[in-house]
Design a protein around this motif. Sequence first.
Motif, PDB file in Angstrom:
ATOM      1  N   CYS A  43       0.845  -1.192   0.000  1.00 11.24           N
ATOM      2  CA  CYS A  43       0.000   0.000   0.000  1.00 11.24           C
ATOM      3  C   CYS A  43       0.881   1.243   0.000  1.00 11.24           C
ATOM      4  O   CYS A  43       1.889   1.304   0.702  1.00 11.24           O
ATOM      5  CB  CYS A  43      -0.918   0.015   1.218  1.00 11.24           C
ATOM      6  SG  CYS A  43      -2.117  -1.315   1.212  1.00 11.24           S
ATOM      7  N   LYS A  44       0.477   2.237  -0.794  1.00 15.78           N
ATOM      8  CA  LYS A  44       1.201   3.511  -0.880  1.00 15.78           C
ATOM      9  C   LYS A  44       0.195   4.645  -0.743  1.00 15.78           C
ATOM     10  O   LYS A  44      -0.951   4.522  -1.159  1.00 15.78           O
ATOM     11  CB  LYS A  44       1.907   3.638  -2.228  1.00 15.78           C
ATOM     12  CG  LYS A  44       2.949   2.583  -2.480  1.00 15.78           C
ATOM     13  CD  LYS A  44       3.546   2.731  -3.856  1.00 15.78           C
ATOM     14  CE  LYS A  44       4.516   1.610  -4.136  1.00 15.78           C
ATOM     15  NZ  LYS A  44       5.053   1.681  -5.485  1.00 15.78           N
ATOM     16  N   ARG A  45       0.649   5.737  -0.179  1.00 11.50           N
ATOM     17  CA  ARG A  45      -0.201   6.927  -0.063  1.00 11.50           C
ATOM     18  C   ARG A  45       0.174   7.884  -1.178  1.00 11.50           C
ATOM     19  O   ARG A  45       1.341   8.160  -1.410  1.00 11.50           O
ATOM     20  CB  ARG A  45      -0.010   7.574   1.289  1.00 11.50           C
ATOM     21  CG  ARG A  45      -0.464   6.672   2.425  1.00 11.50           C
ATOM     22  CD  ARG A  45      -0.435   7.395   3.740  1.00 11.50           C
ATOM     23  NE  ARG A  45      -1.423   8.452   3.774  1.00 11.50           N
ATOM     24  CZ  ARG A  45      -2.634   8.348   4.310  1.00 11.50           C
ATOM     25  NH1 ARG A  45      -2.989   7.216   4.865  1.00 11.50           N
ATOM     26  NH2 ARG A  45      -3.472   9.351   4.303  1.00 11.50           N
ATOM     27  N   GLN A  46      -0.837   8.386  -1.898  1.00 16.34           N
ATOM     28  CA  GLN A  46      -0.606   9.310  -2.997  1.00 16.34           C
ATOM     29  C   GLN A  46      -1.422  10.567  -2.780  1.00 16.34           C
ATOM     30  O   GLN A  46      -2.564  10.508  -2.315  1.00 16.34           O
ATOM     31  CB  GLN A  46      -1.010   8.685  -4.330  1.00 16.34           C
ATOM     32  CG  GLN A  46      -0.092   7.595  -4.798  1.00 16.34           C
ATOM     33  CD  GLN A  46      -0.475   7.105  -6.180  1.00 16.34           C
ATOM     34  OE1 GLN A  46      -1.603   7.271  -6.618  1.00 16.34           O
ATOM     35  NE2 GLN A  46       0.475   6.496  -6.859  1.00 16.34           N
ATOM     36  N   MET A  47      -0.832  11.688  -3.135  1.00 17.64           N
ATOM     37  CA  MET A  47      -1.555  12.953  -3.078  1.00 17.64           C
ATOM     38  C   MET A  47      -2.529  13.007  -4.253  1.00 17.64           C
ATOM     39  O   MET A  47      -2.197  12.595  -5.358  1.00 17.64           O
ATOM     40  CB  MET A  47      -0.582  14.133  -3.179  1.00 17.64           C
ATOM     41  CG  MET A  47       0.414  14.201  -2.041  1.00 17.64           C
ATOM     42  SD  MET A  47      -0.349  14.539  -0.455  1.00 17.64           S
ATOM     43  CE  MET A  47      -0.882  16.215  -0.694  1.00 17.64           C
ATOM     44  N   THR A  51      -6.117  19.036  -4.731  1.00 21.94           N
ATOM     45  CA  THR A  51      -6.448  19.276  -3.330  1.00 21.94           C
ATOM     46  C   THR A  51      -5.154  19.512  -2.562  1.00 21.94           C
ATOM     47  O   THR A  51      -4.073  19.139  -3.006  1.00 21.94           O
ATOM     48  CB  THR A  51      -7.190  18.075  -2.703  1.00 21.94           C
ATOM     49  OG1 THR A  51      -6.325  16.947  -2.724  1.00 21.94           O
ATOM     50  CG2 THR A  51      -8.461  17.765  -3.448  1.00 21.94           C
ATOM     51  N   ARG A  52      -5.266  20.115  -1.412  1.00 22.49           N
ATOM     52  CA  ARG A  52      -4.072  20.413  -0.625  1.00 22.49           C
ATOM     53  C   ARG A  52      -3.737  19.302   0.370  1.00 22.49           C
ATOM     54  O   ARG A  52      -2.586  18.988   0.583  1.00 22.49           O
ATOM     55  CB  ARG A  52      -4.270  21.710   0.141  1.00 22.49           C
ATOM     56  CG  ARG A  52      -4.358  22.895  -0.767  1.00 22.49           C
ATOM     57  CD  ARG A  52      -4.419  24.141   0.044  1.00 22.49           C
ATOM     58  NE  ARG A  52      -4.942  25.225  -0.788  1.00 22.49           N
ATOM     59  CZ  ARG A  52      -5.107  26.438  -0.384  1.00 22.49           C
ATOM     60  NH1 ARG A  52      -4.824  26.764   0.855  1.00 22.49           N
ATOM     61  NH2 ARG A  52      -5.571  27.351  -1.197  1.00 22.49           N
ATOM     62  N   ALA A  53      -4.741  18.782   1.011  1.00 20.16           N
ATOM     63  CA  ALA A  53      -4.469  17.842   2.093  1.00 20.16           C
ATOM     64  C   ALA A  53      -4.995  16.438   1.825  1.00 20.16           C
ATOM     65  O   ALA A  53      -4.757  15.545   2.610  1.00 20.16           O
ATOM     66  CB  ALA A  53      -5.087  18.364   3.385  1.00 20.16           C
ATOM     67  N   LYS A  54      -5.701  16.245   0.753  1.00 17.90           N
ATOM     68  CA  LYS A  54      -6.329  14.943   0.504  1.00 17.90           C
ATOM     69  C   LYS A  54      -5.302  13.953  -0.016  1.00 17.90           C
ATOM     70  O   LYS A  54      -4.537  14.238  -0.926  1.00 17.90           O
ATOM     71  CB  LYS A  54      -7.460  15.114  -0.513  1.00 17.90           C
ATOM     72  CG  LYS A  54      -8.344  13.939  -0.662  1.00 17.90           C
ATOM     73  CD  LYS A  54      -9.291  13.822   0.489  1.00 17.90           C
ATOM     74  CE  LYS A  54     -10.276  12.709   0.180  1.00 17.90           C
ATOM     75  NZ  LYS A  54     -11.119  12.383   1.245  1.00 17.90           N
ATOM     76  N   GLN A  55      -5.287  12.780   0.603  1.00 24.76           N
ATOM     77  CA  GLN A  55      -4.422  11.700   0.161  1.00 24.76           C
ATOM     78  C   GLN A  55      -5.261  10.449  -0.038  1.00 24.76           C
ATOM     79  O   GLN A  55      -6.289  10.281   0.604  1.00 24.76           O
ATOM     80  CB  GLN A  55      -3.344  11.394   1.198  1.00 24.76           C
ATOM     81  CG  GLN A  55      -2.307  12.458   1.341  1.00 24.76           C
ATOM     82  CD  GLN A  55      -1.208  12.050   2.304  1.00 24.76           C
ATOM     83  OE1 GLN A  55      -1.325  11.045   2.987  1.00 24.76           O
ATOM     84  NE2 GLN A  55      -0.144  12.831   2.358  1.00 24.76           N
ATOM     85  N   ALA A  56      -4.805   9.603  -0.918  1.00 31.63           N
ATOM     86  CA  ALA A  56      -5.484   8.332  -1.158  1.00 31.63           C
ATOM     87  C   ALA A  56      -4.494   7.210  -0.890  1.00 31.63           C
ATOM     88  O   ALA A  56      -3.306   7.335  -1.168  1.00 31.63           O
ATOM     89  CB  ALA A  56      -5.989   8.247  -2.593  1.00 31.63           C
ATOM     90  N   THR A  57      -4.982   6.123  -0.347  1.00 33.52           N
ATOM     91  CA  THR A  57      -4.165   4.940  -0.133  1.00 33.52           C
ATOM     92  C   THR A  57      -4.433   3.973  -1.270  1.00 33.52           C
ATOM     93  O   THR A  57      -5.561   3.537  -1.477  1.00 33.52           O
ATOM     94  CB  THR A  57      -4.493   4.283   1.214  1.00 33.52           C
ATOM     95  OG1 THR A  57      -4.310   5.247   2.250  1.00 33.52           O
ATOM     96  CG2 THR A  57      -3.598   3.098   1.469  1.00 33.52           C
ATOM     97  N   ILE A  58      -3.395   3.644  -2.015  1.00 31.33           N
ATOM     98  CA  ILE A  58      -3.494   2.756  -3.168  1.00 31.33           C
ATOM     99  C   ILE A  58      -2.814   1.442  -2.792  1.00 31.33           C
ATOM    100  O   ILE A  58      -1.645   1.431  -2.422  1.00 31.33           O
ATOM    101  CB  ILE A  58      -2.796   3.359  -4.405  1.00 31.33           C
ATOM    102  CG1 ILE A  58      -3.281   4.777  -4.662  1.00 31.33           C
ATOM    103  CG2 ILE A  58      -2.973   2.464  -5.612  1.00 31.33           C
ATOM    104  CD1 ILE A  58      -4.733   4.877  -5.028  1.00 31.33           C
TER     105      ILE A  58
END
Length: 100
Positions: A43-47, A51-58
């Motif tokens: 799993c990796k976190r991507q911006m 958006t400024r603060a939103k991240q998604a976990t892929i």
Amino acid sequence: MISIFAALLFQVSQGDPAQAAPQPDAEAAAPAAEQPAKPKVVCKRQMITGTRAKQATICHTEAYDKQSERQRDNFQRMLDGSANITPPTPPRIGTRGGGG
């Protein structure tokens, strides 16, 4: 006398109970060894763009990552190779064939 012989014959026909007991244990252990290993998930976190603060976990499996990297490399090679292709020169007016 006949009853003793019949009882003995009945026991022999059923088999030895000591030999029958280990078989279920061996069968129970075999499926655990045959089960395939679960693929490792990375799993990796991507911006998220825009958006400024939103991240998604892929999350992907390692096999998926390797396959996508191979496809990306193949596509890049195809693009790099297409730059070397030059179109044929058009024929000159009044001549036959490709010009030169």
